[in-house]
Structures are given as structure tokens and as C-alpha cells.
Design an enzyme around this catalytic site. Structure first.
Site, mmCIF file in Angstrom:
data_model
loop_
_atom_site.group_PDB
_atom_site.id
_atom_site.type_symbol
_atom_site.label_atom_id
_atom_site.label_comp_id
_atom_site.label_asym_id
_atom_site.label_seq_id
_atom_site.Cartn_x
_atom_site.Cartn_y
_atom_site.Cartn_z
ATOM 1 N N MET A 1 0.790 -1.199 0.000
ATOM 2 C CA MET A 1 0.000 0.000 0.000
ATOM 3 C C MET A 1 0.833 1.265 0.000
ATOM 4 O O MET A 1 0.431 2.258 0.551
ATOM 5 C CB MET A 1 -1.006 -0.014 1.139
ATOM 6 C CG MET A 1 -0.447 -0.277 2.525
ATOM 7 S SD MET A 1 0.276 1.216 3.078
ATOM 8 C CE MET A 1 1.285 0.828 4.350
ATOM 9 N N PRO A 2 1.986 1.293 -0.673
ATOM 10 C CA PRO A 2 2.719 2.551 -0.753
ATOM 11 C C PRO A 2 1.952 3.579 -1.587
ATOM 12 O O PRO A 2 1.310 3.238 -2.575
ATOM 13 C CB PRO A 2 4.026 2.190 -1.446
ATOM 14 C CG PRO A 2 4.059 0.722 -1.550
ATOM 15 C CD PRO A 2 2.696 0.207 -1.314
ATOM 16 N N HIS A 3 2.053 4.829 -1.164
ATOM 17 C CA HIS A 3 1.450 5.939 -1.909
ATOM 18 C C HIS A 3 2.536 6.973 -2.184
ATOM 19 O O HIS A 3 3.288 7.342 -1.281
ATOM 20 C CB HIS A 3 0.316 6.588 -1.114
ATOM 21 C CG HIS A 3 -0.232 7.803 -1.785
ATOM 22 N ND1 HIS A 3 -1.026 7.729 -2.915
ATOM 23 C CD2 HIS A 3 -0.078 9.113 -1.517
ATOM 24 C CE1 HIS A 3 -1.342 8.953 -3.299
ATOM 25 N NE2 HIS A 3 -0.776 9.817 -2.455
#
Length: 78
Positions: A1-3
Site C-alpha cells: 500500500m505505498p502511496h
């Protein structure tokens, strides 16, 4: 879930933004070993005047969280 959040000066085309998002996603996936379905990218555009406040708050004000520090004075953009 990197943004990935990208903030930059106005003037880039939608095609440039999409290309940047794709390349940033690929680089992050390579570096972290994650799938691209887990990555999101947002891009915000600012005028040079607006950038002065963004720089003060998000860059100069959070220098302890920057992994790539700036080597320019934002006032030079005005």
C-alpha cells in the site's frame, strides 16, 4: 500500500503526468518488491507563488522526513 505524492509547478501535460506516475510506480515496485496493484500516485500542481507556502510547510518544515533534500531556493522560482 505505498502511496507516492508528487507536488510540482503547473505546466506539465496529462501525458507527462501519466508517464511520471507509471515510471515512479515501476521504480517503487522494483525498490520495495511489491506489486503495482498496491501502489497509488497523486499529483498536485502549484503556481510558483503557491509553491512558496508548500515548500515552507511540506519540505523545509519536514526536513527530518526527506530522503532527497532540495538543492535550490524556492524564491528563485518567482
Amino acid at each position: 500500500m505505498p502511496h507516492i505524492s508528487v507536488k510540482m509547478l503547473k505546466g506539465r501535460t496529462e501525458e507527462q503526468k501519466k508517464a511520471a506516475a507509471a515510471k515512479l510506480t515501476a521504480a517503487l515496485c522494483d525498490a520495495l518488491g511489491c506489486g503495482d496493484s498496491h501502489v497509488t500516485v497523486s499529483i498536485e500542481d502549484f503556481t510558483a507563488q503557491e509553491w512558496q507556502d508548500v515548500f515552507a510547510e511540506d519540505i523545509a518544515g519536514k526536513s527530518d522526513k526527506l530522503y532527497k533534500k532540495p538543492s535550490y531556493d524556492p524564491k528563485d522560482l518567482l
